[in-house]
Design an enzyme around this catalytic site. Structure first.
Site, short mmCIF file in Angstrom:
data_model
loop_
_atom_site.label_atom_id
_atom_site.label_comp_id
_atom_site.label_asym_id
_atom_site.label_seq_id
_atom_site.Cartn_x
_atom_site.Cartn_y
_atom_site.Cartn_z
N SER A 1 7.51 -9.89 -5.12
CA SER A 1 7.82 -10.38 -6.46
C SER A 1 7.76 -9.23 -7.48
O SER A 1 6.77 -8.49 -7.51
CB SER A 1 6.82 -11.48 -6.81
OG SER A 1 7.12 -12.08 -8.04
N ASN A 24 8.48 1.94 -2.69
CA ASN A 24 7.44 2.40 -3.58
C ASN A 24 7.03 3.82 -3.18
O ASN A 24 6.64 4.05 -2.04
CB ASN A 24 6.24 1.44 -3.49
CG ASN A 24 5.18 1.74 -4.51
OD1 ASN A 24 4.69 2.86 -4.59
ND2 ASN A 24 4.80 0.74 -5.28
N ASP A 54 -1.80 0.34 -8.05
CA ASP A 54 -0.37 0.09 -8.16
C ASP A 54 -0.07 -1.02 -9.15
O ASP A 54 0.92 -0.95 -9.87
CB ASP A 54 0.23 -0.25 -6.79
CG ASP A 54 1.74 -0.20 -6.81
OD1 ASP A 54 2.29 0.89 -7.07
OD2 ASP A 54 2.37 -1.24 -6.58
N GLU A 86 11.64 -1.30 -6.53
CA GLU A 86 12.85 -1.65 -7.26
C GLU A 86 13.33 -0.47 -8.11
O GLU A 86 14.54 -0.20 -8.19
CB GLU A 86 12.59 -2.86 -8.17
CG GLU A 86 12.17 -4.11 -7.42
CD GLU A 86 10.67 -4.26 -7.24
OE1 GLU A 86 10.23 -5.40 -7.07
OE2 GLU A 86 9.93 -3.25 -7.26
N CYS A 103 9.35 -3.69 -13.32
CA CYS A 103 10.59 -3.87 -12.56
C CYS A 103 11.40 -5.04 -13.10
O CYS A 103 12.63 -4.97 -13.12
CB CYS A 103 10.26 -4.05 -11.08
SG CYS A 103 9.48 -2.56 -10.38
N CYS A 160 7.12 -6.84 -10.53
CA CYS A 160 6.11 -6.70 -11.58
C CYS A 160 6.79 -6.69 -12.95
O CYS A 160 8.02 -6.67 -13.05
CB CYS A 160 5.33 -5.39 -11.36
SG CYS A 160 6.29 -3.92 -11.82
N HIS A 193 8.10 2.25 -8.37
CA HIS A 193 7.97 1.05 -7.55
C HIS A 193 9.24 0.93 -6.71
O HIS A 193 10.22 1.63 -6.95
CB HIS A 193 7.80 -0.18 -8.44
CG HIS A 193 6.42 -0.35 -8.98
ND1 HIS A 193 6.03 -1.48 -9.65
CD2 HIS A 193 5.34 0.46 -8.93
CE1 HIS A 193 4.76 -1.36 -10.01
NE2 HIS A 193 4.32 -0.20 -9.59
#
Length: 145
Positions: free
Chosen positions: A77, A39, A142, A52, A82, A79, A50
């Protein structure tokens, strides 16, 4: 810990050391990391980087078949944003370090045929638990709260 999840954790720790949010990710194809990131919203003043998204960006342009044969490892996990990228590129499997501190769109991913494996790794949980406690305003920003 799996070597690829360990690489994602190393990315998360690098992000934290840079003053950012400790979420890391790696994209793995054929047993090799082809993209890694963390991130960087704070560091780059970005709305979308982010962990990912940074890993996908750092992988560069890849043929569609590579994404369709890859595994995305992420410390947290995914979002909705992503998860959308995972679906867009048809990444078939996601390994999640933890979903105790934040539950992303795992149900959406599963409903679209993505295999989601949640590890509940203590290092991942600890990184996010400490960060959320110490920097709640940054965490809320975020996740759009």
């Amino acid at each position: 810990m799996d070597e690829f999840l360990a690489a994602a954790v190393a990315e998360a720790e690098a992000g934290l050391a840079e003053g950012g949010i400790p979420i890391g990710s790696v994209l793995v194809h054929g047993g090799k990391i082809v993209g890694r990131g963390h991130n960087r919203r704070v560091q780059k003043g970005s709305a979308v980087l982010h962990g990912e998204m940074d890993a996908l960006e750092n992988a560069g342009r890849l043929p569609a078949r590579v994404y369709a044969e890859s595994v995305l490892y992420t410390t947290l996990s995914p979002c909705p944003m992503c998860s959308g990228a995972i679906l867009l590129y048809k990444i078939p499997r996601v390994v999640v370090g933890e979903n105790q501190t934040f539950m992303g769109d795992e149900d959406l991913l599963r409903s679209r045929g993505v295999t989601v494996e949640v590890v509940q790794d203590p290092r991942c949980v600890g990184l996010m638990t400490r960060f959320i406690r110490e920097r709640p305003e940054l965490w809320n920003e975020d996740i759009g709260v």
